[in-house]
Design an enzyme around this catalytic site. Structure first.
Site, short mmCIF file in Angstrom:
data_model
loop_
_atom_site.label_atom_id
_atom_site.label_comp_id
_atom_site.label_asym_id
_atom_site.label_seq_id
_atom_site.Cartn_x
_atom_site.Cartn_y
_atom_site.Cartn_z
CE1 TYR A 174 -3.87 -2.44 -0.04
CE2 TYR A 174 -3.15 -3.26 2.01
CZ TYR A 174 -3.78 -3.39 0.83
OH TYR A 174 -4.79 -4.19 0.76
CG HIS A 207 -9.15 -1.85 -5.76
ND1 HIS A 207 -9.95 -1.73 -4.46
CD2 HIS A 207 -10.06 -2.33 -6.46
CE1 HIS A 207 -11.30 -2.25 -4.77
NE2 HIS A 207 -11.26 -2.27 -6.03
#
Ligand code: DQA
Length: 151
Positions: A27, A104
């Site tokens: 991430y 995403h």
């Protein structure tokens, strides 16, 4: 300016409040506030006005979507893990009637099999995944074109 349809609700779901604590190799290690600052800059470059929302409560996420058509002209949604199983959120997104893009940070197609399924399939103009923060810039560009907003 009046009559300008340029407001984009940028919605983050479960676990995004602790984004900086999540696996940095997946991430990127940045905090949600930093991500939102980047999105805000990109939105303004495109002539768009972002409105941010994050919650860990599925019900609150649905309730925000119930109000979204009064607050915004388009939606960017990153619902986190809810993406893969919450039909309730999919129904609430459909109810908005707003153009939407799913984003995403990670490449959901290249991870666990269960992440390949998205409840937003067929409801969103595009699904952008695996481009990190840049995915939001692409989503904003796409929505600016749809809303016919120019910088
Ligand atoms: C995510 C991908 C989801 O599978 C995961 O559950 C998340 C984050 C992403 O941005 O890459 O929470 O939506």
């Amino acid at each position: 300016m009046t009559n300008v349809r340029n407001r984009v609700a940028v919605l983050h779901g479960v676990n995004f409040d602790v984004l900086e604590k999540r696996d940095a190799s997946i991430y990127g290690g940045l905090a949600l506030s930093e991500l939102e600052r980047q999105i805000s800059d990109w939105a303004h470059e495109q002539g768009l006005e972002p409105i941010f929302f994050q919650t860990n409560s599925e019900g609150e996420f649905c309730e925000y979507l119930h109000r979204a058509a009064d607050l915004a002209d388009a939606v960017i949604v990153n619902a986190g893990a809810w993406t893969h199983y919450s039909r309730a959120i999919a129904d609430a997104l459909e109810l908005t009637g707003l153009p939407a893009v799913e984003v995403h940070l990670s490449d959901v197609e290249a991870r666990d099999d269960w992440r390949k399924l998205s409840v937003f399939d067929g409801l969103v103009a595009a699904k952008i995944s695996g481009r990190g923060p840049d995915g939001y810039r692409e989503a904003l560009e796409l929505l600016a074109t749809k809303l016919e907003v120019t910088p």
